[in-house]
Design a protein around this motif. Structure first.
Motif, PDB file in Angstrom:
ATOM      1  N   GLU A 188       0.835  -1.204   0.000  1.00  0.00           N
ATOM      2  CA  GLU A 188       0.000   0.000   0.000  1.00  0.00           C
ATOM      3  C   GLU A 188       0.868   1.251   0.000  1.00  0.00           C
ATOM      4  O   GLU A 188       0.578   2.231  -0.699  1.00  0.00           O
ATOM      5  CB  GLU A 188      -0.922  -0.011   1.219  1.00  0.00           C
ATOM      6  CG  GLU A 188      -1.989   1.072   1.193  1.00  0.00           C
ATOM      7  CD  GLU A 188      -2.963   0.957   2.336  1.00  0.00           C
ATOM      8  OE1 GLU A 188      -3.707   1.934   2.579  1.00  0.00           O
ATOM      9  OE2 GLU A 188      -2.976  -0.091   3.026  1.00  0.00           O
ATOM     10  N   GLU A 191       2.032   1.834  -3.413  1.00  0.00           N
ATOM     11  CA  GLU A 191       0.966   2.388  -4.250  1.00  0.00           C
ATOM     12  C   GLU A 191       0.782   3.880  -3.981  1.00  0.00           C
ATOM     13  O   GLU A 191       0.596   4.666  -4.912  1.00  0.00           O
ATOM     14  CB  GLU A 191      -0.354   1.651  -4.028  1.00  0.00           C
ATOM     15  CG  GLU A 191      -1.461   2.174  -4.935  1.00  0.00           C
ATOM     16  CD  GLU A 191      -2.761   1.393  -4.858  1.00  0.00           C
ATOM     17  OE1 GLU A 191      -3.680   1.719  -5.644  1.00  0.00           O
ATOM     18  OE2 GLU A 191      -2.871   0.464  -4.018  1.00  0.00           O
ATOM     19  N   LEU A 221      -8.907   3.625  -0.953  1.00  0.00           N
ATOM     20  CA  LEU A 221      -7.943   3.147   0.045  1.00  0.00           C
ATOM     21  C   LEU A 221      -8.341   3.610   1.441  1.00  0.00           C
ATOM     22  O   LEU A 221      -8.197   2.879   2.426  1.00  0.00           O
ATOM     23  CB  LEU A 221      -6.540   3.643  -0.303  1.00  0.00           C
ATOM     24  CG  LEU A 221      -5.904   3.008  -1.540  1.00  0.00           C
ATOM     25  CD1 LEU A 221      -4.658   3.785  -1.966  1.00  0.00           C
ATOM     26  CD2 LEU A 221      -5.556   1.552  -1.293  1.00  0.00           C
TER      27      LEU A 221
END
Length: 323
Positions: A188, A191, A221
Motif C-alpha cells: 500500500e 501504491e 484506500l
C-alpha cells in the motif's frame, strides 16, 4: 480633545474539501497529503492593545487561536495583548481544514495589525507548536507532511472544479485521528508513492481527469480502513453523470463528486448528481475549488482615530464625560 488610535488587523485563510490524496510513503513511513483548496474562508480580526496583558477571543472555545496569536505577536517583537474575533464559512469536524484556516487567518490578522507580513514557512513554525495542519498557508496546491507541519512540494494551481459534496454526518476530531496509528502494508505504501507521483504530474499539467482518478483511488484506500458508507453510491452517481472522480476528507465526514467548472454540461450534471444524492442519508451541498485567477487569501490593516474629550482643569471626570 485627545486622540486614541485603534489599530485593527484582518486576515483570511481558505479551507479545503478534504484532500486529493492522503496516505503513507515508504520513505520513513511518512504521512502526507495533497491539499484540495476550496472557496470557503475563515476570517480573523485582531485589535492590538500594547498597554495590556492577555487576549480575549470570540468564539470563546477558540483557545488555539489565542496561542498562535501570542506566538505571532512575540515573533513580531511586540508586547501587550489584544482581542481576537473569528468567523468562518467552514464547518467544524468535517475535514474541511476549519481549525487550520482559523489559525492561519489569525497569524495574518496579527501581522496586519502590527505591520509584519508572515510568510508560509514562518506560519508553519507556529503551527508546528500547536497541532497538525493542512497546508493552507500556501496559496496553491501542495504535497504536505501534515503531522510534522512541513512542506514537501509546491505543485501549483488547477483549473477550478465544482464539487457536489455529501456529508455523511457526525464529526471527526482531527487531533485524535492523527494520534491513532494504523498499520499500512508495504504494498500500500508503494501504491501511495506511485499515486503521489501521478498526482503531482497531473496538477502541474492541469490534467483534471488524471486528478479525478487519483482522488478516487485515494478515497477507496481510505474506505478500506474506515467506513465510508456513501462511497459506492457516489462512485455510481459520478459514473452516471460524467464526473471526473470522487474526493474525500480522509479524516473527516465529507465526500464529493468532481466536475470541471468549465464543462459546458455542468449545470445538467450537477443537477442530476444533486437529485441522485437526495436519497442518501446526510446533507449535500455544492462547492468550488480555488483555481487560476482567484484571490486565495488576504490581510489588511485599519486605523481608526477616536477623539476623546479632555476634562477641563478643575472639573470632575464625571461632569466632563457626562453621567
Amino acid at each position: 480633545m485627545a486622540a486614541e488610535i485603534d489599530i485593527c488587523g484582518t486576515g483570511t485563510a481558505f479551507g479545503t474539501f478534504g484532500e486529493l490524496l492522503q496516505g503513507v510513503l515508504p520513505e520513513g513511513d511518512r504521512h502526507f497529503m495533497v491539499t484540495f483548496p476550496v472557496a470557503g474562508w475563515s476570517r480573523a480580526v485582531f485589535r492590538h492593545s500594547p498597554g495590556r496583558e492577555g487576549f480575549t477571543v470570540w468564539p470563546p472555545h477558540k483557545r488555539k487561536a489565542v496561542r498562535i496569536a501570542e506566538l505571532a505577536l512575540a515573533a513580531a517583537g511586540r508586547t501587550g495583548g489584544g482581542s481576537l474575533e473569528l468567523s468562518s464559512e467552514l464547518p467544524e469536524g468535517k475535514g474541511m481544514a476549519s481549525s487550520s484556516a482559523d489559525l492561519v487567518a489569525t497569524v495574518r490578522a496579527v501581522g496586519a495589525a502590527v505591520g509584519t507580513a508572515f510568510g508560509p514557512a514562518e506560519i508553519e513554525s507556529f503551527m508546528r507548536r500547536i497541532e497538525p495542519t493542512d497546508g493552507v498557508m500556501y496559496d496553491q496546491i501542495v504535497a504536505y507532511h501534515h503531522r510534522e507541519a512541513e512542506l514537501r512540494e509546491e505543485l501549483g494551481v488547477l483549473p477550478p472544479l465544482v464539487i457536489v459534496g455529501h456529508d455523511e454526518g457526525g464529526q471527526v476530531d482531527t487531533i485524535a485521528h492523527n494520534r491513532q496509528s494504523r498499520r499500512v502494508g508495504e504494498a500500500e505504501k508503494a501504491e501511495y508513492a506511485v499515486l503521489l507521483d501521478e498526482l503531482c504530474a497531473a496538477v502541474r499539467a492541469g490534467d483534471l481527469p488524471a486528478v479525478g482518478r487519483v482522488a478516487t483511488r485515494s478515497a477507496e484506500l481510505n474506505a478500506a480502513c474506515r467506513s465510508r458508507r456513501s462511497l459506492p453510491e457516489l462512485q455510481r452517481i459520478c459514473a452516471e453523470t460524467g464526473g471526473l472522480g470522487v474526493a474525500c476528507a480522509h479524516s473527516g465526514t465529507v465526500l464529493g463528486i468532481l466536475y470541471a467548472a468549465d464543462d459546458p454540461e455542468l449545470a445538467v450534471k450537477v443537477g442530476s448528481a444533486l437529485a441522485a444524492c437526495a436519497g442518501l442519508p446526510g446533507t449535500t451541498t455544492v462547492h468550488r475549488s480555488l483555481g487560476r485567477g482567484d484571490v486565495w487569501s488576504a490581510s489588511s490593516m485599519e486605523v481608526t482615530v477616536r477623539e476623546t474629550p479632555v476634562p477641563a482643569r478643575g472639573a470632575s471626570t464625571e461632569s466632563a464625560w457626562g453621567a
